[in-house]
Design a protein around this motif. Structure first.
Motif, PDB file in Angstrom:
ATOM      1  N   GLY A 171       0.817  -1.212   0.000  1.00  0.00           N
ATOM      2  CA  GLY A 171       0.000   0.000   0.000  1.00  0.00           C
ATOM      3  C   GLY A 171       0.845   1.253   0.000  1.00  0.00           C
ATOM      4  N   ALA A 172       1.931   1.238   0.783  1.00  0.00           N
ATOM      5  CA  ALA A 172       2.817   2.400   0.812  1.00  0.00           C
ATOM      6  C   ALA A 172       3.453   2.633  -0.555  1.00  0.00           C
ATOM      7  N   TYR A 173       3.902   1.565  -1.202  1.00  0.00           N
ATOM      8  CA  TYR A 173       4.543   1.711  -2.517  1.00  0.00           C
ATOM      9  C   TYR A 173       3.544   2.160  -3.579  1.00  0.00           C
ATOM     10  N   ILE A 174       2.321   1.618  -3.545  1.00  0.00           N
ATOM     11  CA  ILE A 174       1.325   2.034  -4.533  1.00  0.00           C
ATOM     12  C   ILE A 174       0.973   3.504  -4.344  1.00  0.00           C
ATOM     13  N   GLY A 175       0.898   3.959  -3.093  1.00  0.00           N
ATOM     14  CA  GLY A 175       0.658   5.376  -2.856  1.00  0.00           C
ATOM     15  C   GLY A 175       1.761   6.243  -3.435  1.00  0.00           C
ATOM     16  N   MET A 176       3.014   5.830  -3.230  1.00  0.00           N
ATOM     17  CA  MET A 176       4.145   6.580  -3.764  1.00  0.00           C
ATOM     18  C   MET A 176       4.124   6.582  -5.293  1.00  0.00           C
ATOM     19  N   THR A 228       1.544   6.188  -7.258  1.00  0.00           N
ATOM     20  CA  THR A 228       0.412   6.999  -7.715  1.00  0.00           C
ATOM     21  C   THR A 228       0.764   8.479  -7.709  1.00  0.00           C
ATOM     22  N   PHE A 229       1.427   8.924  -6.648  1.00  0.00           N
ATOM     23  CA  PHE A 229       1.840  10.323  -6.598  1.00  0.00           C
ATOM     24  C   PHE A 229       2.832  10.627  -7.711  1.00  0.00           C
ATOM     25  N   GLY A 230       3.745   9.690  -7.978  1.00  0.00           N
ATOM     26  CA  GLY A 230       4.699   9.882  -9.071  1.00  0.00           C
ATOM     27  C   GLY A 230       4.005  10.001 -10.419  1.00  0.00           C
ATOM     28  N   LEU A 231       2.974   9.196 -10.654  1.00  0.00           N
ATOM     29  CA  LEU A 231       2.236   9.262 -11.917  1.00  0.00           C
ATOM     30  C   LEU A 231       1.476  10.586 -12.033  1.00  0.00           C
ATOM     31  N   LEU A 232       0.889  11.035 -10.927  1.00  0.00           N
ATOM     32  CA  LEU A 232       0.199  12.325 -10.961  1.00  0.00           C
ATOM     33  C   LEU A 232       1.166  13.452 -11.325  1.00  0.00           C
ATOM     34  N   LEU A 269      -3.796  13.098  -1.689  1.00  0.00           N
ATOM     35  CA  LEU A 269      -3.662  12.014  -0.722  1.00  0.00           C
ATOM     36  C   LEU A 269      -4.818  11.027  -0.830  1.00  0.00           C
ATOM     37  N   LEU A 270      -6.023  11.528  -1.025  1.00  0.00           N
ATOM     38  CA  LEU A 270      -7.177  10.649  -1.176  1.00  0.00           C
ATOM     39  C   LEU A 270      -7.059   9.786  -2.431  1.00  0.00           C
ATOM     40  N   LEU A 271      -6.530  10.358  -3.506  1.00  0.00           N
ATOM     41  CA  LEU A 271      -6.299   9.568  -4.720  1.00  0.00           C
ATOM     42  C   LEU A 271      -5.267   8.476  -4.476  1.00  0.00           C
ATOM     43  N   MET A 272      -4.213   8.802  -3.752  1.00  0.00           N
ATOM     44  CA  MET A 272      -3.187   7.814  -3.418  1.00  0.00           C
ATOM     45  C   MET A 272      -3.766   6.688  -2.577  1.00  0.00           C
ATOM     46  N   MET A 273      -4.596   7.033  -1.610  1.00  0.00           N
ATOM     47  CA  MET A 273      -5.200   6.024  -0.752  1.00  0.00           C
ATOM     48  C   MET A 273      -6.187   5.161  -1.527  1.00  0.00           C
ATOM     49  N   ALA A 274      -6.953   5.780  -2.418  1.00  0.00           N
ATOM     50  CA  ALA A 274      -7.918   5.013  -3.215  1.00  0.00           C
ATOM     51  C   ALA A 274      -7.200   4.002  -4.110  1.00  0.00           C
ATOM     52  N   ALA A 275      -6.113   4.439  -4.761  1.00  0.00           N
ATOM     53  CA  ALA A 275      -5.359   3.522  -5.616  1.00  0.00           C
ATOM     54  C   ALA A 275      -4.759   2.390  -4.798  1.00  0.00           C
ATOM     55  N   ALA A 276      -4.210   2.719  -3.643  1.00  0.00           N
ATOM     56  CA  ALA A 276      -3.616   1.686  -2.782  1.00  0.00           C
ATOM     57  C   ALA A 276      -4.671   0.701  -2.304  1.00  0.00           C
TER      58      ALA A 276
END
Length: 300
Positions: free
Chosen positions: A44-49, A51-55, A69-76
């Motif tokens: 989950g931590a890596y997917i959040g990171m 996702t932020f990189g892709l944004l 942050l909400l987008l990162m959490m949703a993707a994770a």
């Protein structure tokens, strides 16, 4: 100092509680200690990171840091929920009727696989995690509470309340409770036991993913090994509160965070992990059913 350590302890305990919920939900339904659950938190931590990189890479802007942050959490949550369901279908369901040791070994194998998968895909070095809510906070009673701590505490309360409502006020929650009480009888009255178990893994994995994103933002660094120690401590929290007991997992996580924070502040931070495992030993010796009294002896 006391107030600050209490704030830090509640923040850390909230994370432990979110991870511990996955352990206790799975154990309550299929009586399995899912030792790969800590790696789901790490994913989950890596997917959040990522996702932020892709944004950032595609110049997608969010109206606020909270929105990103909400987008990162949703993707994770989506990714880790899918991983949890897949893990149950591939590694645990075929062994459901096997001797108890077999699914336990399978869980350890999944844990090692996920650790090495992330290490090979992302590298063995620490990765920096974006501080989206850094820079502000306020003082209260001699301690300082930051924006990320407020977010972690508030988010944890919201998710715990939502989980309690889901388990006690919805049809799927009733099916989960029936399956936990008697799997065979639940199947006889028409409950799709396999679907209920899959939903349990999905919910537990999604909560762990949220905890991973929160911790990544709180500490600013993640690596492929963070899931191991966090998973062990969350398991300790589940045992402390009463394995298989959802309110117990919440209570155990908060208490463990407070004990670890106060011990590190007033004794030594070098022994903070020792406090967690000392609590585990003491609970297993003097109250193996946990503080809220889930009767684990009947499950043995």
């Amino acid at each position: 100092m006391l107030v600050q350590q209490l704030i830090n302890g509640l923040t850390l305990g909230s994370v432990y509680a979110l991870i511990a919920l996955g352990y206790t939900m799975v154990y309550g339904i299929i009586e399995l200690i899912n030792f790969a659950h800590g790696e789901i938190y790490m994913l989950g931590a890596y997917i959040g990171m990522i996702t932020f990189g892709l944004l950032t890479a595609f110049y997608v802007t969010s109206p606020s840091p909270v929105g990103a942050l909400l987008l990162m959490m949703a993707a994770a949550m989506l990714y880790c929920g899918a991983c949890g369901v897949t893990m149950e279908r591939v590694a645990y369901r075929p062994l459901r009727s096997a001797p108890r040791l077999s699914p336990l070994i399978s869980a350890l194998g999944v844990s090692i696989f996920l650790q090495n998968f992330v290490m090979l895909a992302q590298g063995p070095r620490d990765k920096g995690f974006p501080h989206l809510l850094a820079g502000w906070g306020f003082d209260a009673f001699g301690g300082r509470i930051s924006a990320i701590q407020i977010f972690i505490l508030g988010g944890t309360v919201v998710m715990m309340v939502a989980l309690e409502l889901l388990v006690h006020r919805t049809k799927i929650g009733k099916a989960m409770r029936a399956t936990a009480q008697d799997r065979e009888m639940a199947a006889l009255v028409g409950i799709d036991v396999n679907s209920v178990i899959s939903v349990t893994f999905l919910i537990g994995s999604a909560l762990a993913a949220v905890a991973g994103v929160m911790v990544g933002m709180y500490y600013g660094l993640i690596n492929f090994f963070i899931g191991y120690l966090a998973g062990i401590k969350a398991f300790t929290a589940a045992v402390l509160g009463g394995i298989g007991n959802i309110p117990g997992a919440m209570l155990g996580g908060l208490l463990l965070g407070l004990i670890e924070s106060l011990g590190a502040g007033y004794i030594s931070s070098e022994y903070k992990d020792v406090f967690a495992f000392a609590i585990l030993v003491l609970v297993l010796i003097f109250r193996p059913s946990g503080l809220l009294g889930a009767d684990t002896s009947k499950r043995a």
